[in-house]
Design a protein around this motif. Structure first.
Motif, PDB file in Angstrom:
ATOM      1  N   ASP A 154      34.837  43.703  30.465  1.00  0.00           N
ATOM      2  CA  ASP A 154      34.256  42.353  30.549  1.00  0.00           C
ATOM      3  C   ASP A 154      34.931  41.403  29.566  1.00  0.00           C
ATOM      4  OD1 ASP A 154      32.571  43.157  32.555  1.00  0.00           O
ATOM      5  OD2 ASP A 154      30.849  43.491  31.234  1.00  0.00           O
ATOM      6  N   MET A 192      38.265  40.259  30.884  1.00  0.00           N
ATOM      7  CA  MET A 192      38.154  39.192  31.885  1.00  0.00           C
ATOM      8  C   MET A 192      37.992  37.839  31.190  1.00  0.00           C
ATOM      9  SD  MET A 192      38.546  40.760  34.717  1.00  0.00           S
ATOM     10  CE  MET A 192      39.564  41.905  33.800  1.00  0.00           C
ATOM     11  N   SER A 197      42.855  35.554  43.228  1.00  0.00           N
ATOM     12  CA  SER A 197      41.813  35.563  42.209  1.00  0.00           C
ATOM     13  C   SER A 197      42.456  35.588  40.833  1.00  0.00           C
ATOM     14  CB  SER A 197      40.878  36.760  42.382  1.00  0.00           C
ATOM     15  OG  SER A 197      41.582  37.945  42.142  1.00  0.00           O
ATOM     16  N   GLY A 214      41.457  37.435  37.491  1.00  0.00           N
ATOM     17  CA  GLY A 214      40.465  38.437  37.139  1.00  0.00           C
ATOM     18  C   GLY A 214      39.575  38.644  38.358  1.00  0.00           C
ATOM     19  N   ARG A 215      38.278  38.452  38.169  1.00  0.00           N
ATOM     20  CA  ARG A 215      37.366  38.620  39.318  1.00  0.00           C
ATOM     21  C   ARG A 215      37.012  37.283  39.961  1.00  0.00           C
ATOM     22  NH1 ARG A 215      33.288  42.493  36.060  1.00  0.00           N
ATOM     23  NH2 ARG A 215      33.699  40.796  34.587  1.00  0.00           N
ATOM     24  N   THR A 216      37.551  36.191  39.414  1.00  0.00           N
ATOM     25  CA  THR A 216      37.180  34.863  39.896  1.00  0.00           C
ATOM     26  C   THR A 216      37.984  34.491  41.147  1.00  0.00           C
ATOM     27  OG1 THR A 216      36.791  34.241  37.598  1.00  0.00           O
ATOM     28  CG2 THR A 216      36.974  32.451  39.208  1.00  0.00           C
ATOM     29  N   SER A 271      44.003  50.076  46.854  1.00  0.00           N
ATOM     30  CA  SER A 271      43.209  50.208  45.636  1.00  0.00           C
ATOM     31  C   SER A 271      43.424  51.604  45.063  1.00  0.00           C
ATOM     32  CB  SER A 271      41.718  50.000  45.949  1.00  0.00           C
ATOM     33  OG  SER A 271      41.275  50.988  46.856  1.00  0.00           O
ATOM     34  N   TRP A 331      43.174  49.049  35.409  1.00  0.00           N
ATOM     35  CA  TRP A 331      44.346  48.244  35.776  1.00  0.00           C
ATOM     36  C   TRP A 331      45.535  48.481  34.855  1.00  0.00           C
ATOM     37  CZ3 TRP A 331      46.175  44.102  32.623  1.00  0.00           C
ATOM     38  CH2 TRP A 331      45.365  43.769  31.528  1.00  0.00           C
ATOM     39  N   ARG A 374      45.208  43.621  40.277  1.00  0.00           N
ATOM     40  CA  ARG A 374      43.943  42.891  40.274  1.00  0.00           C
ATOM     41  C   ARG A 374      42.818  43.808  39.798  1.00  0.00           C
ATOM     42  NH1 ARG A 374      42.571  39.580  45.683  1.00  0.00           N
ATOM     43  NH2 ARG A 374      44.366  38.380  44.993  1.00  0.00           N
ATOM     44  N   LEU A 389      39.271  45.178  39.258  1.00  0.00           N
ATOM     45  CA  LEU A 389      37.976  44.980  39.904  1.00  0.00           C
ATOM     46  C   LEU A 389      36.834  45.479  39.029  1.00  0.00           C
ATOM     47  CD1 LEU A 389      38.799  46.028  43.599  1.00  0.00           C
ATOM     48  CD2 LEU A 389      38.860  43.743  42.590  1.00  0.00           C
ATOM     49  N   SER A 390      37.060  46.584  38.346  1.00  0.00           N
ATOM     50  CA  SER A 390      36.081  47.143  37.407  1.00  0.00           C
ATOM     51  C   SER A 390      36.871  48.079  36.489  1.00  0.00           C
ATOM     52  CB  SER A 390      34.948  47.863  38.161  1.00  0.00           C
ATOM     53  OG  SER A 390      35.437  49.010  38.799  1.00  0.00           O
ATOM     54  N   THR A 430      40.922  49.296  40.714  1.00  0.00           N
ATOM     55  CA  THR A 430      41.960  48.266  40.678  1.00  0.00           C
ATOM     56  C   THR A 430      42.503  48.050  42.085  1.00  0.00           C
ATOM     57  OG1 THR A 430      42.575  48.966  38.446  1.00  0.00           O
ATOM     58  CG2 THR A 430      44.194  47.636  39.639  1.00  0.00           C
TER      59      THR A 430
END
Lengths: 168, 445
Positions: free
Chosen positions: B35, B38, B65, B67-69, B199, B204, B321, B323-324, B328
């Motif tokens: 977090d 990000m 995107s 990050g996650r945006t 994925s 990442w 990218r 994702l969590s 990735t």
């Protein structure tokens, strides 16, 4: 040839391929293809349409001969591919086999089919699936029906970790 | 093990005087650190958004995107490239669901708020009947524009934060590599059509590391080398024209750590090695020899934090990218020269598919080992990782002779052979990671 008989020939070879892949009988699987076969899995374009020109657009797999399929088998058998460590157990379903042409010309059978392949390796703790449809051209070579061309339209092209011929 | 009262920065054990560089395994597993990444990295630096070649006409768009945006990148009717949050200001739905296309207007599917290709609101359903407060009109109703958008050689970058250096200053020496790539085509380069998206169930940064790791080639890709050995005899898919890596293990390798987290591995292959599919004669006719001579170099680069530009025989660009912490998504592009002929393009494609595709003969092995790493890194207090010290004894501060030859300014350089399998280039990425994550407390993490 009667349509029903031609359909049966196509279904037979597709089911045979499915079983060879499930049983990992790689040499038998390779022998289903002619040496000059086309094995093509086009990629999807980002606008949501399917790529149609392998010379100018990306394919997920594009082989203009059986050599590419042989490479796959070499890699699987090498025991040195981490993606193939604990090779996935697979179940290959093929269905909806339909002849494309009512008239079969030059001894070549053209057909389409639908497929769903489930695969699972214990280390991954979850099953995966690839599904789509395929178009094949089947010819007689050395007194056997063999696949001259196979074009796979993979519907779920968001690939989880890897994709190989035994996932299709 | 860093104590709980230490800062996130302490998860990088960086002691240059002693030659020690270790990265803590928590960087790959800790959801709180993810977090923070990000917030403190992805939201505070330039991120690659897409290719100008994908926006050749007014109203063309792509989605991506940071990050996650979710981000929407458009070319407006006036020809301006803009980037916006792909998020309706009304209730937050993505206003564009496609990866790529052309649209004069984006209509939110939820309540039909409608935006033009410059992100401006051009329609609000039943506005006059809406009994909005009198100060509602003073609010901005358009799509939220990114704080910064910049383009370098056809590559579009954006930043969620205003507080970043100019794009060119940020890229610094990476402009050298982008120039090499973009100089391949007289009309520039384009992403060849066709999605290569996959994925893996890993952090990442496993991809960040691997993208500049030559050390794994002869193990993780041993099966590929075996296939290549067989191809020497004319068997197999010889038309892929892939690089026969095993032949070039003694070729010179340079490892560069650059400012701002960027880094590169450069391999100078012998003349008889298979060259990339570039019309070098055409390139030499167009750009000065001192630049042209490096266009067919073999390189693996990271443009921090998540863009990798790579050339072996094909030229590839990947976006990592996150994702969590343990998932990735990869977006992979094969680049081709705009207007190049079918033969050259087909060569690029077959080589890319052979090695780089998620359905190819190499990338699946990388993804599989990332998942093994992620499983191995799990649990407990974790551990210091020893994967960042190959090359320490070869390190030179600043530029090496090779850096000067290429004309790039490096923070540190190492020179050896492909066999060296240098890891010190990655110091740049983790020092930048530490600098940006900075003094966040471990308790917060």
């Amino acid at each position: 040839m009667e349509r029903v008989q031609a359909t049966a020939i196509v279904r037979d070879i597709l089911e045979q391929e499915a079983i060879f892949l499930e049983e990992k009988r790689w040499d038998d699987w390779l022998s289903l293809y002619t040496p000059d076969c086309l094995y093509w899995v086009p990629a999807w374009r980002r606008d949501g349409t399917l790529c149609s020109d392998p010379r100018r657009e990306l394919s997920l797999i594009y082989y203009a001969s059986r050599g590419g399929l042989e490479d796959r088998v070499i890699r699987i058998r090498s025991g040195q591919s981490p993606a193939g460590e604990q090779l996935a157990r697979t179940t290959h379903l093929v269905s909806n086999v339909r002849l494309e042409d009512a008239e079969q010309s030059g001894g070549m059978l053209k057909a389409r089919a639908s497929f769903a392949t489930h695969f699972y390796a214990p280390k991954d703790r979850k099953p995966s699936i690839c599904f789509g449809n395929l178009r094949v051209k089947i010819v007689q070579a050395d007194a056997q029906w063999r696949i001259k061309e196979k074009i796979v339209q993979l519907q779920n092209d968001y690939i989880e970790t890897f994709l190989d011929v035994y996932c299709l | 093990m860093p104590s709980l009262s230490s800062t996130v920065r302490d998860l990088i054990d960086d002691r240059p005087a002693e030659g020690i560089f270790r990265v803590h395994s928590r960087l790959f597993t800790d959801p709180a650190l993810f977090d923070l990444e990000m917030k403190l990295i992805f939201a505070r630096t330039w991120n690659f958004l897409g290719f100008e070649a994908d926006l050749s006409k007014a109203h063309d768009f792509v989605t991506t995107s940071i990050g996650r945006t979710p981000v929407l990148v458009t070319r407006s009717k006036d020809g301006e490239v803009g980037a916006f949050l792909n998020r309706c200001p009304h209730r937050g739905a993505t206003v564009c669901q496609q990866e790529m296309g052309s649209a004069r207007a984006f209509v939110c599917p939820y309540h039909a708020w409608t935006f033009d290709s410059a992100g401006q609101l051009i329609g609000m359903k039943e506005k006059s009947a809406g009994a909005y407060p009198s100060n509602f009109d003073a609010m901005a109703h358009g799509l939220t524009p990114l704080a910064r958008v910049g383009i370098y050689r056809g590559l579009i970058f954006g930043s969620l934060s205003e507080d970043v250096a100019s794009l060119e200053d940020h890229l610094g020496p990476m402009k050298f590599f982008i120039d090499l790539a973009m100089d391949q085509g007289s009309h520039g380069m384009e992403p060849i059509p066709g999605r290569s998206v996959y994925s893996f169930r890993g952090n990442w940064k496993l991809q960040l590391d691997n993208g500049l790791d030559g050390y794994h080639l002869t193990t993780a890709h041993a099966s590929f080398l075996e296939v290549m050995m067989r191809r020497r005899t004319g068997q197999g898919n010889t038309s892929a024209n892939s690089l026969d890596f095993a032949k070039n293990m003694d070729a010179r390798q340079s490892a560069f750590a650059f400012p701002n987290g960027h880094c590169a591995l450069v391999n100078e292959l012998p003349e008889d090695a298979r060259r990339p599919f570039i019309d070098m004669e055409e390139v030499r006719s167009r750009i000065p020899e001192e630049r042209a001579r490096w266009v067919d170099l073999n390189y693996n680069t990271l443009i921090f934090p998540n863009l990798q530009l790579i050339q072996n025989t094909a030229l590839a660009l990947r976006i990592i990218r996150p994702l969590s912490p343990d998932l990735t998504e990869m977006h992979y592009f094969c680049l081709g020269a705009i207007g190049e002929d079918d033969d050259r393009r087909a060569m690029r494609l077959r080589a890319f598919e052979d090695f780089y595709n998620a359905a190819g003969l190499a990338t699946p092995d990388d993804s599989a080992v990332y998942e093994m790493c992620q499983r191995g890194l799990a649990g407990g207090d974790g551990q210091w990782l020893q994967g960042y010290m190959r090359g320490v004894k070869s390190l030179e501060p600043g530029d090496s002779e090779r850096a000067r030859a290429f004309g790039v300014r490096a923070d540190q350089s190492a020179t050896g052979s492909i066999r060296s399998g240098f890891e010190t280039q990655l110091h740049a990425a983790y020092r930048q990671w530490a600098a940006m994550m900075g003094d966040a407390r471990m308790e917060a993490a």
